[in-house]
Design an enzyme around this catalytic site. Sequence first.
Site, PDB file in Angstrom:
ATOM      1  N   LYS B 275       0.881  -1.176   0.000  1.00 36.15           N
ATOM      2  CA  LYS B 275       0.000   0.000   0.000  1.00 36.15           C
ATOM      3  C   LYS B 275       0.910   1.214   0.000  1.00 36.15           C
ATOM      4  O   LYS B 275       1.598   1.468   0.986  1.00 36.15           O
ATOM      5  CB  LYS B 275      -0.879  -0.016   1.246  1.00 36.15           C
ATOM      6  CG  LYS B 275      -1.776   1.217   1.405  1.00 36.15           C
ATOM      7  CD  LYS B 275      -2.679   1.093   2.638  1.00 36.15           C
ATOM      8  CE  LYS B 275      -3.621   2.300   2.741  1.00 36.15           C
ATOM      9  NZ  LYS B 275      -4.543   2.185   3.891  1.00 36.15           N
ATOM     10  N   GLU B 279      -3.609   7.213   1.745  1.00 37.59           N
ATOM     11  CA  GLU B 279      -4.046   7.542   3.110  1.00 37.59           C
ATOM     12  C   GLU B 279      -2.864   7.811   4.029  1.00 37.59           C
ATOM     13  O   GLU B 279      -2.815   7.332   5.159  1.00 37.59           O
ATOM     14  CB  GLU B 279      -4.915   6.411   3.665  1.00 37.59           C
ATOM     15  CG  GLU B 279      -6.172   6.203   2.829  1.00 37.59           C
ATOM     16  CD  GLU B 279      -7.117   5.162   3.416  1.00 37.59           C
ATOM     17  OE1 GLU B 279      -6.639   4.218   4.054  1.00 37.59           O
ATOM     18  OE2 GLU B 279      -8.335   5.335   3.248  1.00 37.59           O
ATOM     19  N   ARG B 329     -13.168  11.318  -5.633  1.00 39.78           N
ATOM     20  CA  ARG B 329     -12.402  10.165  -5.170  1.00 39.78           C
ATOM     21  C   ARG B 329     -12.654   8.932  -6.036  1.00 39.78           C
ATOM     22  O   ARG B 329     -11.766   8.099  -6.220  1.00 39.78           O
ATOM     23  CB  ARG B 329     -12.754   9.886  -3.710  1.00 39.78           C
ATOM     24  CG  ARG B 329     -12.176   8.601  -3.186  1.00 39.78           C
ATOM     25  CD  ARG B 329     -12.354   8.499  -1.688  1.00 39.78           C
ATOM     26  NE  ARG B 329     -12.126   7.139  -1.230  1.00 39.78           N
ATOM     27  CZ  ARG B 329     -12.246   6.742   0.036  1.00 39.78           C
ATOM     28  NH1 ARG B 329     -12.599   7.620   0.965  1.00 39.78           N
ATOM     29  NH2 ARG B 329     -12.021   5.496   0.384  1.00 39.78           N
ATOM     30  N   LYS B 353      -9.698  -2.740  -5.468  1.00 34.28           N
ATOM     31  CA  LYS B 353     -10.973  -2.918  -4.757  1.00 34.28           C
ATOM     32  C   LYS B 353     -12.108  -2.994  -5.775  1.00 34.28           C
ATOM     33  O   LYS B 353     -12.092  -2.267  -6.766  1.00 34.28           O
ATOM     34  CB  LYS B 353     -11.219  -1.752  -3.797  1.00 34.28           C
ATOM     35  CG  LYS B 353     -10.249  -1.743  -2.621  1.00 34.28           C
ATOM     36  CD  LYS B 353     -10.646  -0.720  -1.554  1.00 34.28           C
ATOM     37  CE  LYS B 353      -9.614  -0.761  -0.431  1.00 34.28           C
ATOM     38  NZ  LYS B 353      -9.983   0.057   0.731  1.00 34.28           N
ATOM     39  N   ASP B 358     -14.962   2.328  -1.533  1.00 35.73           N
ATOM     40  CA  ASP B 358     -14.386   1.543  -0.436  1.00 35.73           C
ATOM     41  C   ASP B 358     -15.369   0.582   0.225  1.00 35.73           C
ATOM     42  O   ASP B 358     -15.850   0.866   1.322  1.00 35.73           O
ATOM     43  CB  ASP B 358     -13.808   2.490   0.613  1.00 35.73           C
ATOM     44  CG  ASP B 358     -12.939   1.765   1.625  1.00 35.73           C
ATOM     45  OD1 ASP B 358     -12.558   0.616   1.359  1.00 35.73           O
ATOM     46  OD2 ASP B 358     -12.634   2.358   2.667  1.00 35.73           O
ATOM     47  N   GLU B 380     -10.117  -7.066  -5.194  1.00 34.77           N
ATOM     48  CA  GLU B 380     -10.053  -7.110  -3.735  1.00 34.77           C
ATOM     49  C   GLU B 380     -11.446  -6.959  -3.132  1.00 34.77           C
ATOM     50  O   GLU B 380     -12.193  -6.036  -3.452  1.00 34.77           O
ATOM     51  CB  GLU B 380      -9.130  -5.999  -3.211  1.00 34.77           C
ATOM     52  CG  GLU B 380      -8.961  -6.040  -1.697  1.00 34.77           C
ATOM     53  CD  GLU B 380      -7.919  -5.051  -1.170  1.00 34.77           C
ATOM     54  OE1 GLU B 380      -7.170  -4.469  -1.978  1.00 34.77           O
ATOM     55  OE2 GLU B 380      -7.862  -4.859   0.058  1.00 34.77           O
ATOM     56  N   GLU B 386     -16.300  -4.354   7.795  1.00 33.09           N
ATOM     57  CA  GLU B 386     -16.044  -2.973   8.219  1.00 33.09           C
ATOM     58  C   GLU B 386     -17.269  -2.081   8.060  1.00 33.09           C
ATOM     59  O   GLU B 386     -17.665  -1.402   9.004  1.00 33.09           O
ATOM     60  CB  GLU B 386     -14.869  -2.388   7.422  1.00 33.09           C
ATOM     61  CG  GLU B 386     -14.600  -0.920   7.745  1.00 33.09           C
ATOM     62  CD  GLU B 386     -13.411  -0.336   6.997  1.00 33.09           C
ATOM     63  OE1 GLU B 386     -12.695  -1.099   6.318  1.00 33.09           O
ATOM     64  OE2 GLU B 386     -13.186   0.883   7.112  1.00 33.09           O
ATOM     65  N   TRP B 536     -12.327  13.028   3.334  1.00 34.47           N
ATOM     66  CA  TRP B 536     -12.136  11.742   2.675  1.00 34.47           C
ATOM     67  C   TRP B 536     -12.856  11.607   1.326  1.00 34.47           C
ATOM     68  O   TRP B 536     -12.847  10.530   0.720  1.00 34.47           O
ATOM     69  CB  TRP B 536     -12.588  10.613   3.603  1.00 34.47           C
ATOM     70  CG  TRP B 536     -11.869  10.643   4.916  1.00 34.47           C
ATOM     71  CD1 TRP B 536     -12.340  11.200   6.083  1.00 34.47           C
ATOM     72  CD2 TRP B 536     -10.566  10.132   5.218  1.00 34.47           C
ATOM     73  NE1 TRP B 536     -11.405  11.051   7.090  1.00 34.47           N
ATOM     74  CE2 TRP B 536     -10.301  10.398   6.578  1.00 34.47           C
ATOM     75  CE3 TRP B 536      -9.604   9.468   4.459  1.00 34.47           C
ATOM     76  CZ2 TRP B 536      -9.105  10.027   7.203  1.00 34.47           C
ATOM     77  CZ3 TRP B 536      -8.412   9.105   5.086  1.00 34.47           C
ATOM     78  CH2 TRP B 536      -8.179   9.385   6.441  1.00 34.47           C
TER      79      TRP B 536
END
Lengths: 675, 675
Positions: B275, B279, B329, B353, B358, B380, B386, B536
């Site tokens: 990664k 972030e 984003r 992803k 997300d 992914e 989460e 974000w």
Amino acid sequence: MEFDQTWLTSEVVERSIGGKSFYFDDLPEENEVSLRLRSEILGWGRARITSDKEDAEIILRVRPGVLATDESYRLESSEGVISVIGNTSRGILYGFYSMVRRMINHQGLNFESTPSQPIRMIDHWDQIDGTIERGYAGESLFFGQYGKNSNPDRKEFSVRDVVGDPFRRDYQRVEFYARMLSSIGINAVSLNNVNVRGLATFLITDPLLDGVADIAQIFTSFGIKTYLAINWEAPKRIKQIKTSDPLDQEVRDFWKEIARNIYNRIPDFGGFVVKADSEGEPGPYQYKRTHADGANMLAEAVEPYGGHIFWRTFVYNSRQDWRDRSTDRAKASSENFLPLDGQFKENVSLQIKFGPIDFQTSEPLTPLFGGLKRTNQVMEFQITAEYLGHQIDINYIVPQWKKVISFDTKYRDVGDSVASCILKEHAIDPEKTGFTSVGNVGMDYNWTGNKLSQANLYGYGRLSWDNELTPEEILDEWINQTFLSIQPKYRKTIYEIMITSNETYKKYNAPLGIGFMVVPSSHYGVSVNGYEYDRWGTYHFADRNGVGVDRSVATGTGFSGLYSDEVARMYEDPATTPDDVLLFFHHVPYTHVLQSGETVIQHIYNTHFDGYEGVLDYIKKWSTLEGVIDEIDYSNVARRLQLQKQNALEWRDQINTYFYRMSGIADEHNRTIYE
Amino acid sequence: MEFDQTWLTSEVVERSIGGKSFYFDDLPEENEVSLRLRSEILGWGRARITSDKEDAEIILRVRPGVLATDESYRLESSEGVISVIGNTSRGILYGFYSMVRRMINHQGLNFESTPSQPIRMIDHWDQIDGTIERGYAGESLFFGQYGKNSNPDRKEFSVRDVVGDPFRRDYQRVEFYARMLSSIGINAVSLNNVNVRGLATFLITDPLLDGVADIAQIFTSFGIKTYLAINWEAPKRIKQIKTSDPLDQEVRDFWKEIARNIYNRIPDFGGFVVKADSEGEPGPYQYKRTHADGANMLAEAVEPYGGHIFWRTFVYNSRQDWRDRSTDRAKASSENFLPLDGQFKENVSLQIKFGPIDFQTSEPLTPLFGGLKRTNQVMEFQITAEYLGHQIDINYIVPQWKKVISFDTKYRDVGDSVASCILKEHAIDPEKTGFTSVGNVGMDYNWTGNKLSQANLYGYGRLSWDNELTPEEILDEWINQTFLSIQPKYRKTIYEIMITSNETYKKYNAPLGIGFMVVPSSHYGVSVNGYEYDRWGTYHFADRNGVGVDRSVATGTGFSGLYSDEVARMYEDPATTPDDVLLFFHHVPYTHVLQSGETVIQHIYNTHFDGYEGVLDYIKKWSTLEGVIDEIDYSNVARRLQLQKQNALEWRDQINTYFYRMSGIADEHNRTIYE
């Protein structure tokens, strides 16, 4: 370890009394306070004490019974000799600090003063592990490791395990702090957080009591009584008694034994501060006893020693449901304590937050003041800037406090404010009334994180002593003493920033008394809905048509009916409710026209644009002080102003956008509101 | 230490193969995997291995080159003898587990299978101190103190200092876990969190590498390759090299030396997961290098040993400003990686992803799939829940995954989905494509916190192996194996709850693909505006007229234009955009009519009331299992259902109230919406 000398820098003192000769005239009896006064004259004042009265330039004279109270003092100046007169050593200690202050401020030296408030206290929310709940200036002065200071502005306040001695034992720092407090008339401190966690429960017993006594000894010499906050469940935790029921004999005996032991070590110990049945803390309710039962039980325990209990009224259901419109947190302390009026013992004081909710930027006076008729009452403020910018944003709070204590409750024809008469006339022992406040100091170099926040501590003390002082006078004094050596035009710059700072902060925050649009837990920064669906009873109820909490009797929760008839009438009607608490009392359309003539929505936009502009102006003004004032102080505030700018910007844009999205009403002046 | 035996309880196994005799026919070479297989037969299977072929009921036959891949297997059953055939030991290991599963599920034993996805991986977000980022089932299986397990569902994931050996060394548990993974076809694991904090940076070097090798040895025997996530700044931190520039020779040599050392200890080591520039993590951008430069440098280092690099595409500006509508984003990973298509080495796979944001409850497929034409790609997923209820709320996620992998990108005339061909046909090495997923296990007794969450691990593995399987088939299998001994009607009850659970969860969450109306940081529970003004890039832009993010080409951010022409046309128009991602692509009025025929606002109300009712129904259904299934499992889920009910209630009421306050539009059915 070095630290900032605040408004008490040697330079300041020397200009007034440095080298001068003092004479003690007929001191009836030497005591801790008179000894301290001698050392203040010699050490801090860099002056002399002569045994020859003829040689004296300043004469200190204790004359029991001459003045109104044992804390009062009189200054007299004639033929080059100044006299400081008091009933007691404490009186002349206050007179001594007053003389120095008045010299620096070019005020006359023929002056007599008696404190407006008998109790002038600071509550520390210091924790046994060295952290401070809602502290923004580093670690505790009392607890923590010697030589260590972090900035533990944590989002939660559980206490870490303490290994070894929990006391910091930096007595030089404590002594200076006591001087700061005494110089502004503070006469009581409570050392530890009202949420008594972990080892702090045991501060009232050996061996920790020794550490308390060491600190208390210093405060005593400055005329300051030391208190401790207690844990209601101490009988269980300390002595494994099965209950904390205030009517249980074993519990009563426990507290009597605790008191006997404390007063044995600390004869002038003040007493206890209690947060019970509040926000999850234990209390008498769990035994179906009243708060009077609880407070009186403790009062009895300390009574033989002249001890005193502060019982906080900050009691409310902190597990509310936002769906339930019938519960109103604003009413809670009245509902809990009005029925107990007259039932508290003479040495109990109810400690009442000035507003019905919690130290917001704008709140009405709580109706408990005036509502309680036969109860000792202490008004609680918060110097530490929990909701007021965390000592990052500049915020000189005294104007807000002054407004609160001057509010006319209209219980009588003549003015009837907390400052003028309510506290004294509604007490059963007027000596057990006054002000208390959560302190704002920590181990940071400049004590308060932001240098300018020193003015709030200073101002709280000064206003408590003399309720007639104006915020302007107090600020003038503080700036003169703190920035003595710079040119008046620069002092004026600092003054201009600070005197408007509370209003500026209010402008970019939650509008019109609505409150609590803050980031949950931390309480710094904007989050319009941060508390809107939470359990704390702090809602704004904004919808596409309007905003505010209807607390009227006619259609709302009925809170406004708790005031005197005349005040209740004022708050019942949106048209007569003052703008700055309008949304606290009413849910109104965005198009509602305020007393100012603006609509609610336009007021929101205007104040939020203005507030941000105000901060930009502060930055510009402050930059003119570079090279003028001490570099440490300059950059301390300059750095914080950059953070304040960011904070004001987020408040401005998030509030404006939120209400624009809700209302759909454009700004009259076409400024940028993000969609 | 005891733990739940999941879908592999001995009871289950014994019913199928217990006591049976196995025969290894012409095993060309004994290796770790064939040894493991022998021990699985004897130990776990409680069966026999005979040396007499005539005596054998089950014959295991390795025949290199017979089947399509070295992981493929074939089952043949004739005249009472079952044969399990594979090119390699790994093939027959998979065949062995398959045989057991098919026996339990009464599926035929003449069956051949080749995995749909060559890579079928689990990424652990386990931290060196034993905590797991986004872990909801206790501490790490690999790190932490032996015998210790807390539930460190913390709100932040900094790593505590580790004193002494960071490895848990509970190899019994790791072995069972490896069995679980192998039984469902997983062939790769990464041991540590992609945010490589603290001591974890040093896992790639001695002496910590020894602990990694001990774990890897177990996985190897189950046919599973071990990977490590690396810290991009390892050259600086481990060897004090001044840079991490991927084109710097010293840096390149550093990684080569690291690789040589690792492969010396762990010959079948998989490689690295990275990664970078994400972030707040460091990456090649800080040296003005591309992600291809970074990935290829690492790929070169591991190439001599057959090593492999997973390079995550989760790269976006995580310091966005909500005021800025030009940054999106959703476009970030495409903007960062489409220009690099074709530049990555053969042993690099981009780890992408499935959605552009997300792991939300509803997201479109990211346009990188199909957009990238000459790059190895791995999709992914996130098994750990989460955003999907923290393994408190029941949520069988496989239906969502199935939908995602089956989405037709319309790049060709025939179906062109990730499952069918994109990964393979757009790769430069088809063997370096497949699925990976963040794992959901921890040291809790039942591995996954909620017993029913085991089905997600199971389902992820099964679906990765066979993309044609339906969520219904997979769930059926899992329930049969997990609850073998109960009556079919009770299994049906469990099935009915689980098969609808993803949809139920989605109903009471953020509506119509808008996402991120969750409590910040924790991501459990509702907070409509929790991320609305944050940095974000996760906004809903709800106002009094409508809600949603305009990502159209015509009037929005242009994101929808990143898809193939036909898909882009579909997403460009609100009328043709599927309901469940409508607000992801468009800002529409509350009165906009969905394809379902409902208005947006009525859809919000309906789904939120329905979702809560769904949970009530689960509680009722689950209560019929009391006394039927194991008490531990029963109460484990029963307790969580009570929490889920509370969660669904808050979602329902806060979402409904929020949008009612915004829109002012009443529910058609007059259900209670709080004002």
